[in-house]
Design a protein around this motif. Structure first.
Motif, PDB file in Angstrom:
ATOM      1  N   UNK A  68     -35.256   1.705  26.789  1.00 13.02           N
ATOM      2  CA  UNK A  68     -35.552   1.128  28.339  1.00 13.02           C
ATOM      3  C   UNK A  68     -35.558  -0.374  28.121  1.00 13.02           C
ATOM      4  N   UNK A  69     -36.275  -0.936  29.115  1.00 13.67           N
ATOM      5  CA  UNK A  69     -36.386  -2.512  29.068  1.00 13.67           C
ATOM      6  C   UNK A  69     -37.076  -3.179  27.945  1.00 13.67           C
ATOM      7  N   UNK A  70     -37.808  -2.520  27.157  1.00 13.14           N
ATOM      8  CA  UNK A  70     -38.313  -2.953  26.074  1.00 13.14           C
ATOM      9  C   UNK A  70     -37.765  -2.934  24.709  1.00 13.14           C
ATOM     10  N   UNK A  71     -36.572  -1.909  24.836  1.00 15.43           N
ATOM     11  CA  UNK A  71     -35.912  -1.582  23.576  1.00 15.43           C
ATOM     12  C   UNK A  71     -35.008  -2.848  23.252  1.00 15.43           C
ATOM     13  N   UNK A  72     -34.609  -3.075  21.884  1.00 16.32           N
ATOM     14  CA  UNK A  72     -33.813  -4.090  21.449  1.00 16.32           C
ATOM     15  C   UNK A  72     -32.509  -3.914  22.029  1.00 16.32           C
ATOM     16  N   UNK A  73     -31.737  -5.486  21.920  1.00 10.83           N
ATOM     17  CA  UNK A  73     -30.642  -5.264  22.607  1.00 10.83           C
ATOM     18  C   UNK A  73     -29.561  -4.613  21.798  1.00 10.83           C
ATOM     19  N   UNK A  74     -29.763  -4.124  20.790  1.00 11.69           N
ATOM     20  CA  UNK A  74     -28.546  -3.393  19.882  1.00 11.69           C
ATOM     21  C   UNK A  74     -28.631  -2.172  20.195  1.00 11.69           C
ATOM     22  N   UNK A  75     -29.641  -1.452  20.970  1.00 19.59           N
ATOM     23  CA  UNK A  75     -29.613   0.010  21.210  1.00 19.59           C
ATOM     24  C   UNK A  75     -28.724   0.090  22.492  1.00 19.59           C
ATOM     25  N   UNK A  76     -28.109   1.292  22.794  1.00 23.76           N
ATOM     26  CA  UNK A  76     -27.418   1.906  23.959  1.00 23.76           C
ATOM     27  C   UNK A  76     -27.788   3.262  24.142  1.00 23.76           C
ATOM     28  N   UNK A  77     -27.799   3.498  25.534  1.00 20.96           N
ATOM     29  CA  UNK A  77     -28.150   4.800  26.108  1.00 20.96           C
ATOM     30  C   UNK A  77     -27.038   5.480  26.212  1.00 20.96           C
ATOM     31  N   UNK A  78     -26.022   4.938  26.795  1.00 16.27           N
ATOM     32  CA  UNK A  78     -24.631   5.878  27.239  1.00 16.27           C
ATOM     33  C   UNK A  78     -23.542   5.548  26.292  1.00 16.27           C
ATOM     34  N   UNK A  79     -22.824   6.368  25.912  1.00 10.60           N
ATOM     35  CA  UNK A  79     -21.704   6.274  24.941  1.00 10.60           C
ATOM     36  C   UNK A  79     -20.874   5.441  25.613  1.00 10.60           C
ATOM     37  N   UNK A  80     -20.491   5.462  26.777  1.00 11.59           N
ATOM     38  CA  UNK A  80     -19.337   4.748  27.212  1.00 11.59           C
ATOM     39  C   UNK A  80     -19.596   3.027  27.072  1.00 11.59           C
ATOM     40  N   UNK A  81     -20.673   2.578  26.820  1.00 15.77           N
ATOM     41  CA  UNK A  81     -20.972   1.279  26.580  1.00 15.77           C
ATOM     42  C   UNK A  81     -20.509   0.770  25.412  1.00 15.77           C
ATOM     43  N   UNK A  82     -20.284   1.414  24.322  1.00 13.53           N
ATOM     44  CA  UNK A  82     -19.493   1.118  23.184  1.00 13.53           C
ATOM     45  C   UNK A  82     -18.195   1.368  23.181  1.00 13.53           C
ATOM     46  N   UNK A  83     -17.956   2.875  23.477  1.00 18.42           N
ATOM     47  CA  UNK A  83     -16.768   3.458  23.362  1.00 18.42           C
ATOM     48  C   UNK A  83     -15.420   2.628  24.184  1.00 18.42           C
ATOM     49  N   UNK A  84     -15.653   2.486  25.390  1.00 16.58           N
ATOM     50  CA  UNK A  84     -14.822   1.850  26.212  1.00 16.58           C
ATOM     51  C   UNK A  84     -14.761   0.323  25.798  1.00 16.58           C
ATOM     52  N   UNK A  85     -15.675  -0.417  25.383  1.00 14.89           N
ATOM     53  CA  UNK A  85     -15.415  -1.874  25.126  1.00 14.89           C
ATOM     54  C   UNK A  85     -14.608  -1.751  23.689  1.00 14.89           C
ATOM     55  N   UNK A  86     -14.932  -0.564  22.824  1.00 17.81           N
ATOM     56  CA  UNK A  86     -13.998  -0.657  21.559  1.00 17.81           C
ATOM     57  C   UNK A  86     -12.577  -0.385  21.804  1.00 17.81           C
ATOM     58  N   UNK A  87     -12.375   0.439  22.707  1.00 17.14           N
ATOM     59  CA  UNK A  87     -10.871   0.770  23.139  1.00 17.14           C
ATOM     60  C   UNK A  87     -10.122  -0.595  23.832  1.00 17.14           C
ATOM     61  N   UNK A  88     -10.984  -1.334  24.453  1.00 12.71           N
ATOM     62  CA  UNK A  88     -10.425  -2.708  25.057  1.00 12.71           C
ATOM     63  C   UNK A  88     -10.343  -3.963  24.252  1.00 12.71           C
ATOM     64  N   UNK A  89     -10.832  -3.430  23.154  1.00  8.57           N
ATOM     65  CA  UNK A  89     -10.952  -4.738  22.048  1.00  8.57           C
ATOM     66  C   UNK A  89      -9.968  -4.616  20.649  1.00  8.57           C
ATOM     67  N   UNK A  90      -9.986  -3.594  20.168  1.00  8.48           N
ATOM     68  CA  UNK A  90      -9.404  -3.293  18.931  1.00  8.48           C
ATOM     69  C   UNK A  90      -7.984  -3.346  18.976  1.00  8.48           C
ATOM     70  N   UNK A  91      -7.580  -4.162  17.898  1.00  5.19           N
ATOM     71  CA  UNK A  91      -5.885  -4.192  17.810  1.00  5.19           C
ATOM     72  C   UNK A  91      -5.039  -2.847  17.948  1.00  5.19           C
ATOM     73  N   UNK A  92      -5.638  -1.830  17.299  1.00  4.93           N
ATOM     74  CA  UNK A  92      -4.725  -0.699  17.379  1.00  4.93           C
ATOM     75  C   UNK A  92      -4.636  -0.027  18.837  1.00  4.93           C
TER      76      UNK A  92
END
Length: 237
Positions: free
Chosen positions: A88-112
């Motif tokens: 929620x709004x009080x959670x630290x910034x390094x937490x994520x709720x939905x997997x797409x938040x990190x999964x998609x960014x990873x696909x769009x940034x990593x060299x492989x």
């Protein structure tokens, strides 16, 4: 006999020595080596055992499901992100709720994943979602497999009996069908792990920062309660 795979007791015994001490050392080397063995024994070797040469009778779903779990794990270890479905709004910034938040960014940034989910023009401009959309892979492959044990839409999983060993493109399109070559993706994920562990072992400021994020993830992996007052890697900055 010394254990060859990083476990909770090993991490507990050494984490205090590593707190706010991210310069590369024998302790860090030992932890990183044990972590590599953990990933190889729990994920990469089982994939190879399922991937019996020449069979090609449906094992792709099992392999791709493991690969999608690895992608999310790799993404969160490198960024130090922690999944919390109650974020929620009080959670630290390094937490994520939905997997797409990190999964998609990873696909769009990593060299492989270059020339899969992003590409560069001749002028050096980065174009996202070209030739394939990262969000479509996430929803039709990752979510399809994780939630419904299937791929969705026009996405299918394929493999060949023979490879020359240097293929790097695992996504192709043929008459509207998008084919995911799970064997080439396996090779790329092995390549990613090698490169990540090299970065994690680097005696540089980047290496120091990656080790800090890595330590946070190890705490979370072994259900150690966040303690930002006493452990630097839990501080939100």
């Amino acid at each position: 006999m010394e254990k060859q795979i990083l476990d909770k007791n090993q991490w507990h015994s050494i984490r205090t020595n590593l707190n706010n001490n991210y310069d590369y050392s024998d302790d860090w080397k030992n932890i990183i080596d044990l972590f590599r063995t953990r990933i190889e024994n729990y994920y990469l070797s089982p994939i190879n055992r399922v991937k019996v040469p020449g069979i090609l009778k449906g094992e792709g779903f099992t392999i791709m499901t493991i690969q999608c779990a690895l992608i999310e794990m790799f993404a969160t270890f490198k960024s130090g992100q922690i999944h919390n479905y109650r974020k929620n709004g009080n959670s630290p910034s390094f937490e994520y709720k939905l997997a797409d938040h990190c999964f998609i960014k990873f696909l769009q940034t990593e060299k492989i994943f270059e020339n899969h989910f992003y590409r560069y023009t001749t002028a050096g401009v980065k174009i996202l979602n070209d030739p394939f959309k990262a969000k479509d892979f996430y929803s039709s492959v990752r979510c399809g497999l994780m939630h419904e044990a299937r791929t969705k839409g026009n996405w299918v999983i394929n493999a060949k009996r023979l490879y020359n060993g240097n293929e790097h493109i695992f996504l192709t399109e043929d008459n509207g069908t998008i084919r995911v070559d799970r064997n080439i993706l396996s090779r790329l994920l092995n390549e990613y792990l090698d490169n990540y562990l090299l970065e994690l072992s680097a005696e540089t400021q980047i290496g120091n920062n990656l080790r800090r994020l890595f330590a946070r993830k190890l705490d979370h992996l072994y259900d150690i309660v966040p303690d930002s007052n006493n452990y630097d890697w839990w501080q939100d900055y």
